[in-house]
Motif scaffolding. Structure first.
Motif, PDB file in Angstrom:
ATOM      1  N   THR A  33      63.064 -66.826   5.305  1.00  0.00           N
ATOM      2  CA  THR A  33      61.791 -66.205   4.941  1.00  0.00           C
ATOM      3  C   THR A  33      60.583 -67.050   5.338  1.00  0.00           C
ATOM      4  OG1 THR A  33      61.613 -67.202   2.719  1.00  0.00           O
ATOM      5  CG2 THR A  33      62.971 -65.224   2.945  1.00  0.00           C
ATOM      6  N   VAL A  34      60.815 -68.297   5.801  1.00  0.00           N
ATOM      7  CA  VAL A  34      59.697 -69.160   6.202  1.00  0.00           C
ATOM      8  C   VAL A  34      58.926 -68.485   7.325  1.00  0.00           C
ATOM      9  CG1 VAL A  34      59.058 -71.393   7.182  1.00  0.00           C
ATOM     10  CG2 VAL A  34      60.925 -71.251   5.521  1.00  0.00           C
ATOM     11  N   CYS A  35      57.596 -68.436   7.192  1.00  0.00           N
ATOM     12  CA  CYS A  35      56.786 -67.667   8.149  1.00  0.00           C
ATOM     13  C   CYS A  35      55.605 -68.489   8.660  1.00  0.00           C
ATOM     14  CB  CYS A  35      56.295 -66.375   7.502  1.00  0.00           C
ATOM     15  SG  CYS A  35      55.226 -66.640   6.072  1.00  0.00           S
ATOM     16  N   ASP A  36      54.811 -67.856   9.519  1.00  0.00           N
ATOM     17  CA  ASP A  36      53.664 -68.537  10.123  1.00  0.00           C
ATOM     18  C   ASP A  36      52.685 -69.058   9.075  1.00  0.00           C
ATOM     19  OD1 ASP A  36      54.468 -68.312  12.733  1.00  0.00           O
ATOM     20  OD2 ASP A  36      53.335 -66.479  13.147  1.00  0.00           O
ATOM     21  N   SER A  37      52.468 -68.309   8.016  1.00  0.00           N
ATOM     22  CA  SER A  37      51.508 -68.729   6.987  1.00  0.00           C
ATOM     23  C   SER A  37      51.938 -70.045   6.345  1.00  0.00           C
ATOM     24  CB  SER A  37      51.379 -67.649   5.909  1.00  0.00           C
ATOM     25  OG  SER A  37      50.882 -66.450   6.463  1.00  0.00           O
ATOM     26  N   ASP A  38      53.247 -70.204   6.144  1.00  0.00           N
ATOM     27  CA  ASP A  38      53.754 -71.447   5.563  1.00  0.00           C
ATOM     28  C   ASP A  38      53.515 -72.624   6.509  1.00  0.00           C
ATOM     29  OD1 ASP A  38      54.807 -69.974   3.370  1.00  0.00           O
ATOM     30  OD2 ASP A  38      56.580 -69.472   4.577  1.00  0.00           O
ATOM     31  N   VAL A  39      53.829 -72.434   7.786  1.00  0.00           N
ATOM     32  CA  VAL A  39      53.652 -73.499   8.771  1.00  0.00           C
ATOM     33  C   VAL A  39      52.181 -73.861   8.915  1.00  0.00           C
ATOM     34  CG1 VAL A  39      53.942 -74.106  11.211  1.00  0.00           C
ATOM     35  CG2 VAL A  39      55.758 -72.868  10.003  1.00  0.00           C
ATOM     36  N   GLU A  40      51.307 -72.850   8.910  1.00  0.00           N
ATOM     37  CA  GLU A  40      49.870 -73.106   9.054  1.00  0.00           C
ATOM     38  C   GLU A  40      49.315 -73.832   7.832  1.00  0.00           C
ATOM     39  OE1 GLU A  40      48.316 -69.265   9.873  1.00  0.00           O
ATOM     40  OE2 GLU A  40      49.197 -69.174  11.891  1.00  0.00           O
ATOM     41  N   GLU A  41      49.856 -73.554   6.642  1.00  0.00           N
ATOM     42  CA  GLU A  41      49.413 -74.262   5.433  1.00  0.00           C
ATOM     43  C   GLU A  41      49.851 -75.729   5.489  1.00  0.00           C
ATOM     44  OE1 GLU A  41      47.004 -73.895   2.127  1.00  0.00           O
ATOM     45  OE2 GLU A  41      47.605 -72.305   3.507  1.00  0.00           O
ATOM     46  N   LEU A  42      51.043 -75.964   6.010  1.00  0.00           N
ATOM     47  CA  LEU A  42      51.482 -77.342   6.203  1.00  0.00           C
ATOM     48  C   LEU A  42      50.572 -78.070   7.183  1.00  0.00           C
ATOM     49  CD1 LEU A  42      55.368 -76.803   6.454  1.00  0.00           C
ATOM     50  CD2 LEU A  42      54.182 -78.087   4.668  1.00  0.00           C
ATOM     51  N   ALA A  43      50.189 -77.380   8.242  1.00  0.00           N
ATOM     52  CA  ALA A  43      49.293 -77.977   9.228  1.00  0.00           C
ATOM     53  C   ALA A  43      47.948 -78.346   8.603  1.00  0.00           C
ATOM     54  CB  ALA A  43      49.089 -77.016  10.394  1.00  0.00           C
ATOM     55  N   SER A  44      47.474 -77.531   7.680  1.00  0.00           N
ATOM     56  CA  SER A  44      46.166 -77.760   7.065  1.00  0.00           C
ATOM     57  C   SER A  44      46.201 -78.831   5.984  1.00  0.00           C
ATOM     58  CB  SER A  44      45.641 -76.444   6.450  1.00  0.00           C
ATOM     59  OG  SER A  44      45.489 -75.458   7.438  1.00  0.00           O
ATOM     60  N   CYS A  45      47.319 -78.911   5.245  1.00  0.00           N
ATOM     61  CA  CYS A  45      47.334 -79.733   4.029  1.00  0.00           C
ATOM     62  C   CYS A  45      48.164 -81.006   4.123  1.00  0.00           C
ATOM     63  CB  CYS A  45      47.857 -78.896   2.853  1.00  0.00           C
ATOM     64  SG  CYS A  45      46.913 -77.404   2.517  1.00  0.00           S
ATOM     65  N   CYS A  46      49.016 -81.127   5.132  1.00  0.00           N
ATOM     66  CA  CYS A  46      49.973 -82.248   5.180  1.00  0.00           C
ATOM     67  C   CYS A  46      49.851 -83.009   6.496  1.00  0.00           C
ATOM     68  CB  CYS A  46      51.404 -81.736   4.987  1.00  0.00           C
ATOM     69  SG  CYS A  46      51.650 -80.786   3.463  1.00  0.00           S
ATOM     70  N   PRO A  47      48.756 -83.734   6.690  1.00  0.00           N
ATOM     71  CA  PRO A  47      48.533 -84.411   7.976  1.00  0.00           C
ATOM     72  C   PRO A  47      49.507 -85.562   8.243  1.00  0.00           C
ATOM     73  CG  PRO A  47      46.879 -85.082   6.373  1.00  0.00           C
ATOM     74  CD  PRO A  47      47.648 -83.958   5.747  1.00  0.00           C
ATOM     75  N   SER A  48      50.194 -86.045   7.197  1.00  0.00           N
ATOM     76  CA  SER A  48      51.120 -87.168   7.364  1.00  0.00           C
ATOM     77  C   SER A  48      52.538 -86.718   7.698  1.00  0.00           C
ATOM     78  CB  SER A  48      51.145 -88.025   6.095  1.00  0.00           C
ATOM     79  OG  SER A  48      49.871 -88.574   5.825  1.00  0.00           O
ATOM     80  N   LEU A  49      52.756 -85.439   7.864  1.00  0.00           N
ATOM     81  CA  LEU A  49      54.098 -84.901   8.084  1.00  0.00           C
ATOM     82  C   LEU A  49      54.763 -85.535   9.311  1.00  0.00           C
ATOM     83  CD1 LEU A  49      55.895 -82.737   6.682  1.00  0.00           C
ATOM     84  CD2 LEU A  49      55.147 -81.131   8.448  1.00  0.00           C
ATOM     85  N   GLN A  50      56.006 -85.995   9.123  1.00  0.00           N
ATOM     86  CA  GLN A  50      56.752 -86.627  10.213  1.00  0.00           C
ATOM     87  C   GLN A  50      58.010 -85.852  10.589  1.00  0.00           C
ATOM     88  OE1 GLN A  50      57.594 -90.641   9.024  1.00  0.00           O
ATOM     89  NE2 GLN A  50      55.447 -91.227   8.873  1.00  0.00           N
ATOM     90  N   HIS A  51      58.670 -85.219   9.609  1.00  0.00           N
ATOM     91  CA  HIS A  51      59.926 -84.509   9.851  1.00  0.00           C
ATOM     92  C   HIS A  51      59.837 -83.112   9.243  1.00  0.00           C
ATOM     93  CE1 HIS A  51      61.528 -88.843   9.143  1.00  0.00           C
ATOM     94  NE2 HIS A  51      61.141 -88.700  10.400  1.00  0.00           N
ATOM     95  N   LEU A  52      60.105 -82.098  10.056  1.00  0.00           N
ATOM     96  CA  LEU A  52      60.115 -80.718   9.561  1.00  0.00           C
ATOM     97  C   LEU A  52      61.313 -79.986  10.145  1.00  0.00           C
ATOM     98  CD1 LEU A  52      58.776 -78.385   7.971  1.00  0.00           C
ATOM     99  CD2 LEU A  52      57.501 -77.827  10.070  1.00  0.00           C
ATOM    100  N   ASP A  53      62.092 -79.365   9.261  1.00  0.00           N
ATOM    101  CA  ASP A  53      63.263 -78.585   9.674  1.00  0.00           C
ATOM    102  C   ASP A  53      63.096 -77.167   9.148  1.00  0.00           C
ATOM    103  OD1 ASP A  53      65.729 -77.352   9.972  1.00  0.00           O
ATOM    104  OD2 ASP A  53      66.882 -79.152   9.517  1.00  0.00           O
TER     105      ASP A  53
END
Length: 491
Positions: A415-435
């Motif tokens: 169910t993971v969708c574009d809105s979820d990925v875009e929210e991560l892009a906006s709020c989690c600038p330190s993200l290193q690993h995403l599966d």
């Protein structure tokens, strides 16, 4: 893993099929996470094994060859062993022997094609129907060495030299003269001790021999040891009562000799313990885990694939409020992960990493409460959690609440969708690993935005994401060459 023995049903095809045995850890990204334990000194340079699987067959034979059909990223096998004990026997094991049939370094194949691996093996003088394959998947994905040496500062030259010897070499050197015996038996040489490489030879007598040297022991690795009667409660208890008072780290993954008495001894003799790993100790009875709540200084606890139940984990969370890293992956006997999440949010607000892989009953309500209370979280594994649905907004709420997030696994959540990925892009600038393996609702455009917004990203797994084909992966890889973009395949 059940498909490892028997007639092959994938070969000669290759790829990440449903029937393919794949270990969870791949690449060296796991070792870079805050939740990863520090390596142990004195680990032999030729000890590559990180995981193992034991295979029982119906009839004992004198093996002349072992053939392994490797169908996905060949080259991970580093050791093949044979055991004298018949796993189908109803009699208790006695005088168990393990013989190495073959060993070598992990070797990445030049092509991803399936292959038949049949190394030249040593001939043994007993029949066997129990084989053990030891593997190292991480080294296939990176040229970096498995072990990073830690800086060692010693005021005396002899002590400095001895600190680089392996344990067997240290024991041999102790027999040469009185001076070296004194140095080799100095407890300062044994503040860290990894016995995992010697699991096949370790016994109660071995622990008894080391006991007088380990009075200052701080970090101990007993992983894989003691199975089939090699260690007993008596031998383990004697060692822990003599050597446990300063212990801060205890690694005991796949130790099937452990029983409730052993955990009670740990709780009584290790008051300073901060790290405890019981991964895959799946023979521990549920009631045994209640003793862990007495270890109130715990900061890292790994209970992956154990039989812990809800009452015990709630008790642990109540009393172990210093918890920073908790692994409850595949703990299938916990009835209500929403209740557990609520307790974590209330009692463990400094939590840094949490693994809930394959928890079957965590809902959006529990996840929202968790991320609202544990805002220091840097790593969160929600892989194969089927009751979480993006439509509730839980993944976007997660992104908004966890600005420190460095690792997020949403494996097989379709169910993971574009809105979820875009929210991560906006709020989690330190993200290193995403599966986000397995989702059909994420587009190349949202991934590009994520890659632009998260400059520290080093791993992005888009395997089986139907909108992300090989062409898209190649395009994104050329634009962001520092990111390992993983795309599983079947052919």
């Amino acid at each position: 893993m059940w498909n490892l023995a028997g007639v092959p049903n994938v070969y000669p095809s290759s790829g990440d099929f449903t029937q393919t045995a794949v270990f969870r850890a791949y690449g060296t990204w796991w070792e870079q996470c805050a939740s990863a334990p520090l390596p142990f000194r004195r680990t032999p340079k030729d000890f590559y094994s990180q995981d193992y699987i034991e295979l029982g067959f119906e009839e004992p034979v004198y093996p002349t060859a072992v053939e392994v059909f490797e169908t996905y990223h060949p080259g991970a096998i580093v050791q093949i062993m044979a055991c004298s004990h018949n796993p189908l026997s109803q009699n208790p094991p006695t005088d168990v022997r393990w013989e190495v049939l073959w060993s070598g370094e992990p070797t990445k194949a030049l092509t991803p094609q399936a292959r038949q691996f049949s190394p030249k093996i040593k001939h043994i003088n007993f029949p066997t129907n129990l084989l053990r394959l030891e593997v190292n998947s991480p080294l296939l994905f990176s040229p970096s060495p498995l072990l990073t040496p830690l800086p060692i500062f010693r005021p005396q030259l002899i002590q400095l030299i001895l600190s680089h010897l392996t344990l067997p070499d240290l024991c041999c050197l102790a027999q040469t003269c009185k001076l070296l015996h004194q140095h080799c038996c100095d407890p300062l040489q044994y503040t860290q001790l990894s016995l995992q490489p010697y699991w096949a030879r370790l016994s109660d007598a071995s622990l008894g021999h080391l006991q007088s040297r380990c009075t200052l022991l701080q970090r101990l690795n007993l992983s894989w040891t003691g199975n089939r009667g090699a260690l007993t409660l008596t031998g383990f208890s004697s060692f822990m009562r003599a050597c446990g008072s300063s212990l801060v780290c205890l690694e005991m993954s796949c130790c099937h000799f452990l029983n409730e008495g052993c955990l009670e001894v740990i709780s009584q003799t290790c008051p300073a313990l901060q790290e405890l790993n019981l991964s895959s100790c799946d023979r521990l009875p549920p009631q045994a885990f209640t003793h862990i709540s007495k270890l109130t200084l715990l900061r890292r606890l790994v209970l992956y694939r154990t039989k812990i139940e809800q009452t015990a984990i709630l008790s642990i969370l109540t009393f172990c409020t210093e918890m920073r890293h908790l692994n409850l992956g595949s703990c299938l006997r916990i009835d209500d992960y929403d209740v557990v999440s609520s307790m974590m949010a209330a009692r463990c607000r400094s939590m840094r990493s949490l693994d809930l892989w394959r928890c079957r009953n965590l809902t959006d309500r529990g996840l929202t409460e968790l991320v609202s209370g544990c805002r220091m979280l840097e790593e969160l594994d929600l892989g194969w959690c089927p009751t979480l649905q993006s439509s509730t907004g839980c993944f976007q709420q997660l992104a908004r609440c966890l600005p420190r997030l460095r690792k997020l696994f949403l494996t097989a959540n379709r169910t993971v969708c574009d809105s979820d990925v875009e929210e991560l892009a906006s709020c989690c600038p330190s993200l290193q690993h995403l599966d986000i393996l397995g989702t059909r609702l994420v587009s190349a455009a949202s991934l590009k935005k994520l890659l632009q917004s998260c400059p520290r990203l080093v791993l992005l797994d888009v395997s089986f994401c139907s909108q992300i084909d090989t062409r898209v992966v190649q395009e994104l890889s050329s634009l962001f060459p520092k990111v390992a973009i993983k795309k599983s395949f079947t052919q």
